[in-house]
Design a protein around this motif. Structure first.
Motif, PDB file in Angstrom:
ATOM      1  N   TYR B 166      -9.756   4.894   1.565  1.00 47.00           N
ATOM      2  CA  TYR B 166      -8.808   3.449   1.838  1.00 47.00           C
ATOM      3  C   TYR B 166      -7.652   4.119   2.721  1.00 47.00           C
ATOM      4  O   TYR B 166      -7.269   3.265   3.540  1.00 47.00           O
ATOM      5  CB  TYR B 166      -8.463   2.971   0.432  1.00 47.00           C
ATOM      6  CG  TYR B 166      -7.419   1.918   0.643  1.00 47.00           C
ATOM      7  CD1 TYR B 166      -7.617   0.714   1.242  1.00 47.00           C
ATOM      8  CD2 TYR B 166      -6.004   2.080   0.308  1.00 47.00           C
ATOM      9  CE1 TYR B 166      -6.763  -0.277   1.368  1.00 47.00           C
ATOM     10  CE2 TYR B 166      -5.150   1.331   0.795  1.00 47.00           C
ATOM     11  CZ  TYR B 166      -5.465  -0.032   1.345  1.00 47.00           C
ATOM     12  OH  TYR B 166      -4.665  -0.980   1.288  1.00 47.00           O
ATOM     13  N   PHE B 170      -6.987   2.414   6.129  1.00 49.70           N
ATOM     14  CA  PHE B 170      -5.886   1.709   6.266  1.00 49.70           C
ATOM     15  C   PHE B 170      -5.012   2.267   7.734  1.00 49.70           C
ATOM     16  O   PHE B 170      -4.497   1.345   8.489  1.00 49.70           O
ATOM     17  CB  PHE B 170      -4.759   1.926   4.948  1.00 49.70           C
ATOM     18  CG  PHE B 170      -3.372   0.978   4.986  1.00 49.70           C
ATOM     19  CD1 PHE B 170      -3.482  -0.142   4.807  1.00 49.70           C
ATOM     20  CD2 PHE B 170      -2.160   1.649   5.447  1.00 49.70           C
ATOM     21  CE1 PHE B 170      -2.207  -0.777   4.800  1.00 49.70           C
ATOM     22  CE2 PHE B 170      -0.956   1.065   5.506  1.00 49.70           C
ATOM     23  CZ  PHE B 170      -0.982  -0.150   4.956  1.00 49.70           C
ATOM     24  N   LEU B 191      -8.744  -4.800   6.515  1.00 51.55           N
ATOM     25  CA  LEU B 191      -7.632  -4.341   5.675  1.00 51.55           C
ATOM     26  C   LEU B 191      -8.099  -4.768   4.225  1.00 51.55           C
ATOM     27  O   LEU B 191      -8.078  -3.879   3.234  1.00 51.55           O
ATOM     28  CB  LEU B 191      -6.122  -4.728   5.875  1.00 51.55           C
ATOM     29  CG  LEU B 191      -5.459  -3.798   6.820  1.00 51.55           C
ATOM     30  CD1 LEU B 191      -4.032  -4.416   6.950  1.00 51.55           C
ATOM     31  CD2 LEU B 191      -5.548  -2.369   6.312  1.00 51.55           C
ATOM     32  N   PHE B 192      -8.445  -6.044   4.198  1.00 50.54           N
ATOM     33  CA  PHE B 192      -8.781  -6.737   2.770  1.00 50.54           C
ATOM     34  C   PHE B 192     -10.149  -6.172   2.164  1.00 50.54           C
ATOM     35  O   PHE B 192     -10.095  -6.156   1.156  1.00 50.54           O
ATOM     36  CB  PHE B 192      -8.429  -8.220   2.791  1.00 50.54           C
ATOM     37  CG  PHE B 192      -7.092  -8.887   2.833  1.00 50.54           C
ATOM     38  CD1 PHE B 192      -6.288  -8.382   1.671  1.00 50.54           C
ATOM     39  CD2 PHE B 192      -6.443  -9.386   3.816  1.00 50.54           C
ATOM     40  CE1 PHE B 192      -4.912  -8.870   1.773  1.00 50.54           C
ATOM     41  CE2 PHE B 192      -5.253  -9.910   3.725  1.00 50.54           C
ATOM     42  CZ  PHE B 192      -4.675  -9.504   2.660  1.00 50.54           C
ATOM     43  N   LYS B 195      -9.363  -2.892   0.992  1.00 48.40           N
ATOM     44  CA  LYS B 195      -8.638  -2.855  -0.320  1.00 48.40           C
ATOM     45  C   LYS B 195      -9.662  -3.347  -1.414  1.00 48.40           C
ATOM     46  O   LYS B 195      -9.518  -2.857  -2.680  1.00 48.40           O
ATOM     47  CB  LYS B 195      -7.480  -3.965  -0.136  1.00 48.40           C
ATOM     48  CG  LYS B 195      -6.532  -3.931  -1.303  1.00 48.40           C
ATOM     49  CD  LYS B 195      -5.768  -2.799  -1.204  1.00 48.40           C
ATOM     50  CE  LYS B 195      -4.860  -2.492  -2.733  1.00 48.40           C
ATOM     51  NZ  LYS B 195      -4.480  -1.272  -2.878  1.00 48.40           N
ATOM     52  N   ARG B 199     -10.484  -1.564  -4.914  1.00 49.23           N
ATOM     53  CA  ARG B 199     -10.292  -2.104  -6.224  1.00 49.23           C
ATOM     54  C   ARG B 199     -11.659  -1.891  -7.059  1.00 49.23           C
ATOM     55  O   ARG B 199     -11.546  -1.790  -8.328  1.00 49.23           O
ATOM     56  CB  ARG B 199      -9.833  -3.618  -5.953  1.00 49.23           C
ATOM     57  CG  ARG B 199      -8.517  -3.711  -5.361  1.00 49.23           C
ATOM     58  CD  ARG B 199      -7.318  -3.273  -6.175  1.00 49.23           C
ATOM     59  NE  ARG B 199      -7.372  -3.988  -7.594  1.00 49.23           N
ATOM     60  CZ  ARG B 199      -6.990  -3.614  -8.548  1.00 49.23           C
ATOM     61  NH1 ARG B 199      -6.628  -2.066  -8.730  1.00 49.23           N
ATOM     62  NH2 ARG B 199      -6.994  -4.291  -9.891  1.00 49.23           N
ATOM     63  N   TYR B 213     -13.493   4.997 -24.773  1.00 50.35           N
ATOM     64  CA  TYR B 213     -12.746   4.536 -26.087  1.00 50.35           C
ATOM     65  C   TYR B 213     -13.851   4.102 -27.082  1.00 50.35           C
ATOM     66  O   TYR B 213     -13.848   4.576 -28.275  1.00 50.35           O
ATOM     67  CB  TYR B 213     -11.715   3.347 -25.884  1.00 50.35           C
ATOM     68  CG  TYR B 213     -11.179   2.752 -27.054  1.00 50.35           C
ATOM     69  CD1 TYR B 213     -10.357   3.756 -27.721  1.00 50.35           C
ATOM     70  CD2 TYR B 213     -11.588   1.598 -27.491  1.00 50.35           C
ATOM     71  CE1 TYR B 213      -9.821   3.161 -29.243  1.00 50.35           C
ATOM     72  CE2 TYR B 213     -11.049   1.151 -28.950  1.00 50.35           C
ATOM     73  CZ  TYR B 213     -10.174   1.884 -29.491  1.00 50.35           C
ATOM     74  OH  TYR B 213      -9.805   1.493 -30.909  1.00 50.35           O
ATOM     75  N   HIS B 219      -8.287   6.792 -26.822  1.00 54.35           N
ATOM     76  CA  HIS B 219      -8.013   6.613 -25.372  1.00 54.35           C
ATOM     77  C   HIS B 219      -7.951   7.557 -24.534  1.00 54.35           C
ATOM     78  O   HIS B 219      -7.443   8.859 -24.834  1.00 54.35           O
ATOM     79  CB  HIS B 219      -6.593   5.436 -25.278  1.00 54.35           C
ATOM     80  CG  HIS B 219      -6.731   4.352 -26.100  1.00 54.35           C
ATOM     81  ND1 HIS B 219      -7.229   3.230 -25.563  1.00 54.35           N
ATOM     82  CD2 HIS B 219      -6.343   3.988 -27.376  1.00 54.35           C
ATOM     83  CE1 HIS B 219      -7.266   2.322 -26.243  1.00 54.35           C
ATOM     84  NE2 HIS B 219      -6.613   2.567 -27.392  1.00 54.35           N
ATOM     85  N   ALA B 228      -2.483   8.244  -8.863  1.00 55.45           N
ATOM     86  CA  ALA B 228      -1.682   7.018  -8.734  1.00 55.45           C
ATOM     87  C   ALA B 228      -2.475   6.043  -7.940  1.00 55.45           C
ATOM     88  O   ALA B 228      -2.855   6.521  -6.988  1.00 55.45           O
ATOM     89  CB  ALA B 228      -0.243   7.396  -8.188  1.00 55.45           C
ATOM     90  N   THR B 229      -2.335   4.622  -8.237  1.00 56.86           N
ATOM     91  CA  THR B 229      -2.999   3.939  -7.563  1.00 56.86           C
ATOM     92  C   THR B 229      -2.085   3.553  -6.284  1.00 56.86           C
ATOM     93  O   THR B 229      -1.011   3.426  -6.141  1.00 56.86           O
ATOM     94  CB  THR B 229      -2.983   2.310  -8.138  1.00 56.86           C
ATOM     95  OG1 THR B 229      -3.276   2.545  -9.667  1.00 56.86           O
ATOM     96  CG2 THR B 229      -3.664   1.560  -7.731  1.00 56.86           C
ATOM     97  N   PRO B 231      -0.573   1.771  -3.167  1.00 59.59           N
ATOM     98  CA  PRO B 231      -0.086   0.509  -3.336  1.00 59.59           C
ATOM     99  C   PRO B 231      -0.510  -0.400  -2.247  1.00 59.59           C
ATOM    100  O   PRO B 231      -1.565  -0.138  -1.425  1.00 59.59           O
ATOM    101  CB  PRO B 231       1.548   0.835  -2.639  1.00 59.59           C
ATOM    102  CG  PRO B 231       1.386   1.814  -1.914  1.00 59.59           C
ATOM    103  CD  PRO B 231       0.029   2.892  -2.627  1.00 59.59           C
TER     104      PRO B 231
END
Lengths: 231, 231
Positions: B166, B170, B191-192, B195, B199, B213, B219, B228-229, B231
């Motif tokens: 990604y 980008f 771009l979308f 994205k 996701r 779980y 957990h 980290a996702t 942005p």
């Protein structure tokens, strides 16, 4: 309520009230996070944005707590019919509210990348779009608390306004990109901010469908105001 | 299994197997939809893209069926502990798989808007990115069927590759936009698309956390490979 025993009835009612309170608490945090993300975006407050990212952990913890209590409630009280639908709705709604918080977090993460965004015109439309979307979230969670299927339908009807905002911002940003190619990165990040807000509206309608089903036992098919999702 | 009765045990086992089969069926449809959306994007097959949008209704129907059966199972069999976690996981996973189908639908809706996209270089990277993301979905649903917590952890470790794709797409698209301002609309849609695929990978890791779980009662905090996702 299905149970005949007054004692069981009271215990279930207390449990489901506690679940509803947890959902309200989550909704309040998610609404606040979206509003704060908009404020930080406009005021270029990177410290505030960093706090939003950190605070999202509270929503994650509350989602886990909601699931734990919902599962416990099902296991201990064996609710039936409408009560069971309510508990399952609480379980699912907490997941959606947590995702709404994720959108606030995603917007907050873009704040440090948007230092020149104040010059990009559609940024002024975003807070109003965010206001409508978070109002939808607020009202649909009220509808859940009140088990009000008609209020849930009314929330869906407002999603078109959010979609219209999105379409307008998308077009304006593309024009801005063509005219200001040096600023394209900033505009691309704003595109995603607008998309995130559009998704908040979609998620409010998803919750509305869950509220409708919990309250009526029927799926909200062909609901009024249902629009095709913008691509 | 918590129940002592052989009869109850068999009935629960049959019910949970039916739930697992529904989840597998949903996963197969979602994987197929993502793959087809990529094929339609590359081959500019707008009729195929329209079919993907229509076929998404099957996933919606299967999600409703899964929820109905899961709730019925809880109400009739009153499963406990690990069995209950399994049923709740099936309920939640079906919702996530339905959303993965929505991403395929969103990509398909952009196909008619992307008639000139073949000229935009990073489009060639999207099918490979989609392949990794759908493999993650496939493998995490296998992990659910097998109740294999370690396989779920391994799926999460692969999300970094999707995120790296990604980030690269980008950056390449932004450069393309700056150099080809007449083509900015197409690039924005791509771009979308990128994205959406990112996701899908995120949702595979969300399912992995649910599988972990359900299988362990713990957990998956600080799981390996957790990033980290973007942005």
């Amino acid at each position: 309520m299905q149970q005949a025993s007054g004692h069981t009835l009271k215990a279930f009612d207390e449990d489901i009230e506690r679940l509803r309170a947890l959902i309200s608490q989550m909704g309040g945090l998610a609404e606040h996070a979206i509003g704060e993300a908009m404020r930080c975006l406009i005021q270029r407050d990177t410290e505030g944005a960093a706090r939003i990212v950190l605070d999202d952990k509270k929503l994650d913890a509350l989602e886990i707590e909601t699931e734990r209590r919902a599962v416990q409630l099902i296991a201990l009280r064996a609710p039936m019919a409408g009560d069971l639908r309510d508990v399952v709705a609480a379980l699912k709604i907490s997941g959606v509210v947590e995702r709404i918080g994720d959108y606030a977090k995603n917007i907050a993460k873009r704040v440090p990348l948007l230092e020149n965004a104040a010059k990009i015109e559609p940024i002024s439309l975003l807070p109003e779009m965010a206001r409508i979307a978070t109002e939808m979230v607020h009202d649909v969670l009220d509808a859940f608390i009140e088990r009000d299927a008609q209020a849930a339908v009314r929330v869906c009807e407002r999603d078109q306004a959010v979609d219209d905002f999105y379409d307008s911002i998308f077009r304006t940003l593309l024009t801005h990109m063509m005219e200001n190619p040096h600023n394209i990165g900033q505009s691309a990040h704003l595109l995603f901010v607008a998309k995130n807000l559009e998704r908040v509206g979609d998620h409010a309608t998803n919750i509305a469908e869950m509220v409708y089903y919990a309250a009526t036992g029927q799926h909200m098919a062909d609901r009024p105001g249902k629009s095709a999702t913008a691509p």
